[in-house]
Enzyme design. Structure first.
Site, PDB file in Angstrom:
ATOM      1  N   PRO A  82     -12.399   4.722 -18.301  1.00 28.44           N
ATOM      2  CA  PRO A  82     -11.086   4.060 -18.292  1.00 28.44           C
ATOM      3  C   PRO A  82     -10.790   3.445 -16.937  1.00 28.44           C
ATOM      4  O   PRO A  82     -10.979   4.076 -15.893  1.00 28.44           O
ATOM      5  CB  PRO A  82     -10.127   5.201 -18.627  1.00 28.44           C
ATOM      6  CG  PRO A  82     -10.941   6.106 -19.498  1.00 28.44           C
ATOM      7  CD  PRO A  82     -12.332   6.048 -18.920  1.00 28.44           C
ATOM      8  N   CYS A  83     -10.318   2.198 -16.959  1.00 31.64           N
ATOM      9  CA  CYS A  83     -10.284   1.400 -15.735  1.00 31.64           C
ATOM     10  C   CYS A  83      -8.876   1.104 -15.241  1.00 31.64           C
ATOM     11  O   CYS A  83      -8.719   0.345 -14.290  1.00 31.64           O
ATOM     12  CB  CYS A  83     -11.012   0.077 -15.971  1.00 31.64           C
ATOM     13  SG  CYS A  83     -10.327  -0.889 -17.341  1.00 31.64           S
ATOM     14  N   GLN A  84      -7.840   1.699 -15.844  1.00 27.51           N
ATOM     15  CA  GLN A  84      -6.480   1.331 -15.463  1.00 27.51           C
ATOM     16  C   GLN A  84      -6.223   1.537 -13.971  1.00 27.51           C
ATOM     17  O   GLN A  84      -5.523   0.771 -13.327  1.00 27.51           O
ATOM     18  CB  GLN A  84      -5.459   2.134 -16.283  1.00 27.51           C
ATOM     19  CG  GLN A  84      -5.337   1.682 -17.720  1.00 27.51           C
ATOM     20  CD  GLN A  84      -6.410   2.276 -18.613  1.00 27.51           C
ATOM     21  OE1 GLN A  84      -7.352   2.917 -18.156  1.00 27.51           O
ATOM     22  NE2 GLN A  84      -6.276   2.066 -19.908  1.00 27.51           N
ATOM     23  N   PHE A  86      -8.172   1.084 -11.535  1.00 29.80           N
ATOM     24  CA  PHE A  86      -8.866   0.124 -10.683  1.00 29.80           C
ATOM     25  C   PHE A  86      -8.404  -1.308 -10.900  1.00 29.80           C
ATOM     26  O   PHE A  86      -8.811  -2.200 -10.164  1.00 29.80           O
ATOM     27  CB  PHE A  86     -10.378   0.183 -10.936  1.00 29.80           C
ATOM     28  CG  PHE A  86     -10.982   1.535 -10.698  1.00 29.80           C
ATOM     29  CD1 PHE A  86     -11.017   2.082  -9.437  1.00 29.80           C
ATOM     30  CD2 PHE A  86     -11.501   2.263 -11.751  1.00 29.80           C
ATOM     31  CE1 PHE A  86     -11.578   3.330  -9.212  1.00 29.80           C
ATOM     32  CE2 PHE A  86     -12.067   3.498 -11.542  1.00 29.80           C
ATOM     33  CZ  PHE A  86     -12.099   4.041 -10.273  1.00 29.80           C
ATOM     34  N   ASN A 125     -16.985  -2.178 -16.238  1.00 27.01           N
ATOM     35  CA  ASN A 125     -15.664  -1.830 -15.734  1.00 27.01           C
ATOM     36  C   ASN A 125     -15.007  -3.070 -15.134  1.00 27.01           C
ATOM     37  O   ASN A 125     -15.586  -4.164 -15.166  1.00 27.01           O
ATOM     38  CB  ASN A 125     -15.772  -0.705 -14.690  1.00 27.01           C
ATOM     39  CG  ASN A 125     -14.624   0.285 -14.802  1.00 27.01           C
ATOM     40  OD1 ASN A 125     -13.499  -0.029 -14.437  1.00 27.01           O
ATOM     41  ND2 ASN A 125     -14.911   1.476 -15.325  1.00 27.01           N
TER      42      ASN A 125
END
Length: 352
Positions: A82-84, A86, A125
């Protein structure tokens, strides 16, 4: 080998799995923590062993037993942590770096690579991860395990790889005992018109994702009608919403997509014109969830659960990995692994 095997970590609604399958991999197992995403994944991938679990609780040896392999026998371990934490939007365009617990899931990906020792790895990502110390740690770990991760890390636009959407992503691909060719770019970028223009009218199509109604105030509906068709922006409005008049950024909100260009990045707010350039090119509404899914590259009949409402389904779609983008980067991995097998390269040992 006639079968190339893969495991999908952080599986979400299944975009990564679909792309791996399109590239010729048999996905044996997948892990996803969210119940709605798990249900959606299961609806579309009934042949995959799916665990609803937090990756932080997953032991590599138990995972391998669950799919009938031993450490070192898996061909590809793929995942998109999960990339929230970054994303540039999440960090206010880079001016603030919040303490996001999910950032550490990148380390969990590295832990499982070390435990499973797959022949190849694929991680996707947001570009912001490239500047984070956790990415440096991951690359160093992979290099130490025999994966040339430093040279295999690039930032690319999904629109160059068969996705009708401009979406910049960081991709890491590497294989032990095999040289990977770069992914092949498509000759031309797919467009919004190619993706959604043939759909029947929204609201009466019989497809729940295409028929969900919009609820807009009369004032907002009037503002939407003022936005010029085919790529128009809110700069043409006779008046601005007060929330946007106070800021200078976010120029794309209440903007229309252009028919003959790729869509903007599809996010979890894709159903809401106040979240980005998500208005239909010439109809006075936001794109439907089906249109958003098509712009992500999902097949027309790919099912998304609506049990938690429109917002939750939009988040699943916006957070997904475009399958065509995955396939483009998985195909060179598949070719290299098959070539390696044909040449008689031994299975990677557990000690490197």
């Amino acid at each position: 080998m006639s079968v190339l095997t893969a495991v999908d970590l952080f599986a979400g609604a299944g975009g990564l799995t679909l792309g791996l399958q399109q590239a010729g991999f048999t996905v044996l197992g997948a892990i996803e923590v969210d119940p709605l995403a798990c249900a959606t994944y299961a609806d579309n991938h009934d042949g995959v062993r799916l665990w609803q679990d937090d990756v932080r609780h997953v032991d590599g040896e138990q995972l391998m037993r669950g799919i009938g392999l031993r450490a070192g026998e898996l061909d590809l371990l793929a995942g998109c942590p999960p990339c929230q934490g970054f994303s540039t939007l999440r960090t206010l365009n880079g001016r603030q770096a919040p303490a996001e617990p999910r950032n550490d899931l990148v380390r969990e990906y590295g832990r499982l690579v070390a435990q499973l020792r797959p022949r190849a790895v694929l991680m996707e990502n947001v570009p912001g991860l490239a500047k984070d110390e956790r990415m440096d740690e991951l690359v160093e770990l992979l290099e130490g395990l025999g994966y040339p991760a430093r040279s295999g890390t690039r930032i690319m636009n999904a629109a160059d790889y068969g996705v009708p959407q401009s979406r910049r992503r960081l991709v890491l691909t590497a294989a032990r005992h095999a040289v990977l060719e770069p992914a092949v770019r498509t000759p031309a970028r797919p467009t919004v018109r190619q993706a959604i223009s043939r759909l029947p009218p929204a609201g009466s199509s019989g497809d729940p994702l295409h028929d969900l109604p919009e609820r807009r105030s009369a004032r907002v509906a009037d503002l939407i009608r003022q936005v010029p068709v085919d790529g128009g922006s809110r700069s043409a409005l006779r008046e601005q919403l007060s929330c946007h008049a106070r800021v200078d950024g976010f120029k794309d909100v209440y903007g229309r997509m252009s028919w003959d260009r790729p869509a903007p990045t599809i996010t979890g707010g894709c159903h809401n014109p106040s979240k980005g350039r998500f208005l239909h090119p010439d109809q006075h509404r936001a794109v439907t969830l089906r249109e958003a899914a098509l712009l992500q590259g999902f097949p027309p009949r790919y099912a998304f659960r609506l049990g938690r409402g429109k917002l939750a389904a939009a988040l699943m779609i916006g957070n997904a990995i475009p399958p065509a983008f995955v396939a483009a980067h998985a195909l060179p991995i598949a070719a290299a692994l098959r070539s390696s097998h044909a040449a008689g390269t031994p299975t990677p040992s557990l000690d490197g």
